[in-house]
Design a protein around this motif. Structure first.
Motif, mmCIF file in Angstrom:
data_model
loop_
_atom_site.group_PDB
_atom_site.id
_atom_site.type_symbol
_atom_site.label_atom_id
_atom_site.label_comp_id
_atom_site.label_asym_id
_atom_site.label_seq_id
_atom_site.Cartn_x
_atom_site.Cartn_y
_atom_site.Cartn_z
ATOM 1 N N SER A 88 0.877 -1.318 -0.123
ATOM 2 C CA SER A 88 -0.208 0.133 0.198
ATOM 3 C C SER A 88 0.830 1.190 0.095
ATOM 4 O O SER A 88 2.060 1.192 0.146
ATOM 5 C CB SER A 88 -1.018 -0.026 1.296
ATOM 6 O OG SER A 88 -1.758 -1.268 1.343
ATOM 7 N N ALA A 89 0.289 2.335 -0.190
ATOM 8 C CA ALA A 89 1.153 3.759 -0.116
ATOM 9 C C ALA A 89 0.167 4.927 0.459
ATOM 10 O O ALA A 89 -0.914 4.741 0.094
ATOM 11 C CB ALA A 89 1.740 4.008 -1.562
ATOM 12 N N LEU A 90 0.739 5.608 1.171
ATOM 13 C CA LEU A 90 0.196 6.831 1.503
ATOM 14 C C LEU A 90 0.515 8.144 0.252
ATOM 15 O O LEU A 90 1.440 7.955 -0.147
ATOM 16 C CB LEU A 90 0.712 7.206 2.932
ATOM 17 C CG LEU A 90 0.587 6.381 3.968
ATOM 18 C CD1 LEU A 90 1.156 6.970 5.458
ATOM 19 C CD2 LEU A 90 -1.073 6.258 4.574
ATOM 20 N N PRO A 91 -0.443 8.823 0.385
ATOM 21 C CA PRO A 91 -0.107 9.873 -0.499
ATOM 22 C C PRO A 91 1.133 10.795 -0.009
ATOM 23 O O PRO A 91 0.939 11.162 1.150
ATOM 24 C CB PRO A 91 -1.538 10.932 -0.433
ATOM 25 C CG PRO A 91 -2.026 10.556 0.817
ATOM 26 C CD PRO A 91 -1.840 9.065 1.013
ATOM 27 N N ARG A 92 2.080 10.942 -0.888
ATOM 28 C CA ARG A 92 3.130 11.695 0.001
ATOM 29 C C ARG A 92 3.105 13.164 0.016
ATOM 30 O O ARG A 92 2.442 13.621 -0.878
ATOM 31 C CB ARG A 92 4.461 11.265 -0.968
ATOM 32 C CG ARG A 92 4.646 10.104 -1.259
ATOM 33 C CD ARG A 92 5.837 9.714 -2.290
ATOM 34 N NE ARG A 92 6.189 8.466 -2.500
ATOM 35 C CZ ARG A 92 7.302 7.864 -1.890
ATOM 36 N NH1 ARG A 92 7.863 8.458 -0.834
ATOM 37 N NH2 ARG A 92 7.460 6.519 -2.029
ATOM 38 N N PRO A 93 3.744 13.744 0.972
ATOM 39 C CA PRO A 93 4.289 13.114 2.182
ATOM 40 C C PRO A 93 3.354 12.693 3.179
ATOM 41 O O PRO A 93 2.527 13.341 3.735
ATOM 42 C CB PRO A 93 5.340 14.129 2.661
ATOM 43 C CG PRO A 93 4.659 15.404 2.553
ATOM 44 C CD PRO A 93 3.655 15.042 1.331
ATOM 45 N N GLY A 94 3.184 11.247 3.151
ATOM 46 C CA GLY A 94 2.279 10.560 4.016
ATOM 47 C C GLY A 94 2.428 10.947 5.659
ATOM 48 O O GLY A 94 3.655 10.828 6.351
ATOM 49 N N LYS A 95 1.454 11.637 6.270
ATOM 50 C CA LYS A 95 1.933 12.058 7.543
ATOM 51 C C LYS A 95 1.464 11.006 8.467
ATOM 52 O O LYS A 95 0.941 9.968 8.301
ATOM 53 C CB LYS A 95 0.589 13.190 8.159
ATOM 54 C CG LYS A 95 0.721 14.505 7.238
ATOM 55 C CD LYS A 95 1.927 15.189 7.353
ATOM 56 C CE LYS A 95 1.979 16.393 6.512
ATOM 57 N NZ LYS A 95 3.292 17.294 6.631
ATOM 58 N N ILE A 96 1.872 10.908 9.822
ATOM 59 C CA ILE A 96 1.822 9.776 10.786
ATOM 60 C C ILE A 96 0.188 9.533 11.290
ATOM 61 O O ILE A 96 -0.195 8.366 11.331
ATOM 62 C CB ILE A 96 2.481 10.000 12.006
ATOM 63 C CG1 ILE A 96 4.174 10.148 11.682
ATOM 64 C CG2 ILE A 96 2.230 9.144 13.211
ATOM 65 C CD1 ILE A 96 4.634 8.718 11.262
ATOM 66 N N ARG A 97 -0.305 10.804 10.995
ATOM 67 C CA ARG A 97 -1.668 10.778 11.588
ATOM 68 C C ARG A 97 -2.646 10.038 10.257
ATOM 69 O O ARG A 97 -3.507 9.177 10.626
ATOM 70 C CB ARG A 97 -2.497 11.979 11.629
ATOM 71 C CG ARG A 97 -3.966 11.899 11.922
ATOM 72 C CD ARG A 97 -4.509 13.438 12.343
ATOM 73 N NE ARG A 97 -5.782 13.317 12.880
ATOM 74 C CZ ARG A 97 -6.260 13.630 14.225
ATOM 75 N NH1 ARG A 97 -5.129 14.312 14.980
ATOM 76 N NH2 ARG A 97 -7.423 13.396 14.357
ATOM 77 N N ASP A 124 4.153 2.410 1.948
ATOM 78 C CA ASP A 124 5.277 3.216 1.334
ATOM 79 C C ASP A 124 4.660 4.650 1.598
ATOM 80 O O ASP A 124 3.401 4.919 1.952
ATOM 81 C CB ASP A 124 5.284 2.869 0.114
ATOM 82 C CG ASP A 124 6.610 3.690 -0.667
ATOM 83 O OD1 ASP A 124 7.274 4.165 0.172
ATOM 84 O OD2 ASP A 124 6.940 3.466 -1.954
ATOM 85 N N GLY A 125 5.755 5.597 1.486
ATOM 86 C CA GLY A 125 5.172 6.921 1.327
ATOM 87 C C GLY A 125 5.230 7.732 2.830
ATOM 88 O O GLY A 125 4.555 8.727 2.886
ATOM 89 N N VAL A 126 5.764 7.152 3.599
ATOM 90 C CA VAL A 126 5.543 7.556 4.902
ATOM 91 C C VAL A 126 6.484 8.797 5.006
ATOM 92 O O VAL A 126 7.812 8.773 4.574
ATOM 93 C CB VAL A 126 5.932 6.578 6.076
ATOM 94 C CG1 VAL A 126 5.819 7.543 7.441
ATOM 95 C CG2 VAL A 126 4.731 5.659 6.317
ATOM 96 N N GLU A 127 6.235 10.130 5.509
ATOM 97 C CA GLU A 127 7.058 11.297 5.671
ATOM 98 C C GLU A 127 8.287 10.957 6.236
ATOM 99 O O GLU A 127 8.390 10.138 7.110
ATOM 100 C CB GLU A 127 6.463 12.336 6.399
ATOM 101 C CG GLU A 127 6.141 12.295 7.947
ATOM 102 C CD GLU A 127 5.202 13.312 8.451
ATOM 103 O OE1 GLU A 127 5.512 14.403 7.872
ATOM 104 O OE2 GLU A 127 4.804 13.176 9.503
ATOM 105 N N GLY A 128 9.424 11.700 6.107
ATOM 106 C CA GLY A 128 10.848 11.559 6.615
ATOM 107 C C GLY A 128 11.447 10.453 5.771
ATOM 108 O O GLY A 128 12.494 9.812 6.426
#
Length: 454
Positions: A88-97, A124-128
């Motif tokens: 899976s992937a978060l929309p970059r940059p993926g916030k922890i929330r 994928d895509g977690v900030e930092g």
């Protein structure tokens, strides 16, 4: 097929859409320096290639005529690894929330009982420049401590080691018992029931008398709160880490253990959270706390029995954080000393009695008609003490994601990890609003404890 112990099959029998009974964990990793943009995608393909799956993770539940209607394990020799291992992937940059919101949704869905009872999500895509993994395994297959051991086995202390294998492919030191074949006897089905019923009432009576003499907290003395209601199937999840140095420094100043400090942080956060909801009861909340009794003065025939269940008053009715901590320390120490006077059989029986009240919750009307056996579970699962890596990626956080029962809308589980204490807080989405605020309350509780200790 292999017979399933009654203690494991109970997790299948009690499970419903509103009460998923899997244990899970969220891990955060730093992507190695110099890794390309396809690092996580390539890692997913590499994991799918690890198709040498250990027997434990091929087990799927079955019951029928050959198992006398009881739950049993059958080996899935045609396991679809792509179903279990998901990218899976978060929309970059993926916030922890956003990551926690995704885990909340994933945690509320049931595992497919037609397949082996586990899932692994690579995110994928977690900030930092980070990625995350979320793993869930049914409690019938492993408990929280076993799940943590599975995680640690796939990690390494060497950041240059790029030959790591995922947990389903790592071979344990002691091979799992095979589950293929057709051996299944009626005596095997009934032996677990006989063991459970074989605890003599006299053993329980003797233990209860000892507990009363020591003025320990007993079941059904907890106040009814907004935590103790019928729950739905959707979940909220919140997670945060605190430096272990802060916890240990506070422990040295107060004479408290790490677990005592964690309980006091939880108590302070619960007091603040319930005050925020205008729902703090006058009586103190009671937590069910699984504790290690290893090293306690048990009889010589203890045979490895080293876990007990303690009901701990969290002193949430007391505004002073120092007095609250002192009461928690005294309660935990008294309970451990009392358990040290009991036989292993008494510890087993009384721990089951302490926790057993929650088993009444699935009975219609019980949550409304009876006081809670305890208000919530707070557990501490030991994690790795060294910096750990997987395929060159550094593990920076590991957060337990536990399960809820009817009448238990909140669970706090924590684990230690390489110099940090990682809290995972799970709540019923319908019953408990603004669960993210709980993290701020935990931090505020630690600050006030530090100020009180000077």
């Amino acid at each position: 097929m292999m017979p399933m112990p009654i203690t494991d099959s109970m997790f299948l029998l009690l499970e419903s859409r509103e009460h998923p009974l899997h244990v899970a964990g969220l891990q955060l990793y730093d992507i190695p320096d110099g890794a390309g943009p396809d690092y996580v995608y390539d890692l997913h393909r590499k994991m799918l290639a690890a198709a040498d799956i250990q027997p434990l993770f091929r087990r799927r539940p079955r019951r029928g005529l050959t198992s006398f209607g009881q739950w049993a394990w059958q080996s899935d020799d045609d396991l679809d690894l792509e179903y279990h291992v998901r990218l899976s992937a978060l929309p970059r940059p993926g916030k922890i929330r956003q990551l926690l919101e995704l885990v909340s949704r994933l945690h509320g869905s049931l595992l497919d009982r037609h397949r082996p009872l586990w899932e692994f999500h690579l995110i994928d895509g977690v900030e930092g420049n980070r990625y995350a993994t979320y793993t869930k395994v049914h409690h019938a297959l492993v408990d929280g401590a076993s799940a943590t051991r599975q995680l640690v086995r796939m990690l390494t202390t060497d950041p240059a080691d790029l030959d790591c294998r995922p947990f389903w492919s790592v071979r344990p030191k002691t091979p799992s018992k095979p589950v293929n074949g057709t051996e299944f006897s009626l005596s095997a089905v009934t032996s677990g029931v006989s063991d459970a019923l074989g605890i003599a009432p006299a053993v329980v009576r003797t233990g209860l008398q000892t507990l009363r003499e020591q003025a320990m907290t007993m079941p059904f003395q907890a106040p009814k709160t907004v935590l103790n209601v019928n729950i739905g199937g959707a979940r909220r999840f919140a997670a945060q880490s605190w430096p272990m140095d802060r916890i240990r420094d506070l422990g040295r100043k107060t004479g408290a253990t790490v677990n005592d400090i964690a309980l006091a942080m939880s108590a302070g956060a619960l007091r603040r959270y319930l005050l925020e909801l205008n729902a703090l009861p006058a009586a103190p909340l009671v937590a069910m706390v699984p504790v290690s009794l290893r090293g306690a003065r048990l009889s010589s025939d203890a045979t490895g029995n080293s876990v007990g269940t303690i009901l701990c008053s969290l002193a949430t009715d007391i505004p002073d954080p120092a007095v609250r901590l002192d009461q928690i320390v005294t309660t935990m120490l008294t309970s451990k000393r009392t358990y040290a006077q009991l036989t292993p059989l008494q510890i087993t029986a009384l721990s089951a009695l302490m926790a057993g009240g929650a088993a009444l919750a699935p009975i219609p009307g019980m949550t409304q008609l009876t006081p809670p056996a305890f208000n919530l579970i707070i557990s501490n699962v030991p994690g790795p003490t060294e910096e750990m890596y997987f395929d060159g990626a550094k593990l920076t956080g590991t957060y337990p994601v536990s399960f809820l029962l009817d009448g238990q809308a909140l669970n706090i589980t924590l684990t230690s990890h390489a110099g940090s204490l990682d809290f995972g807080v799970v709540g019923c989405r319908r019953s408990l609003p603004h669960l993210q605020h709980f993290l701020g309350h935990l931090d505020a509780a630690l600050v006030e404890l530090e100020r009180a200790a000077g």
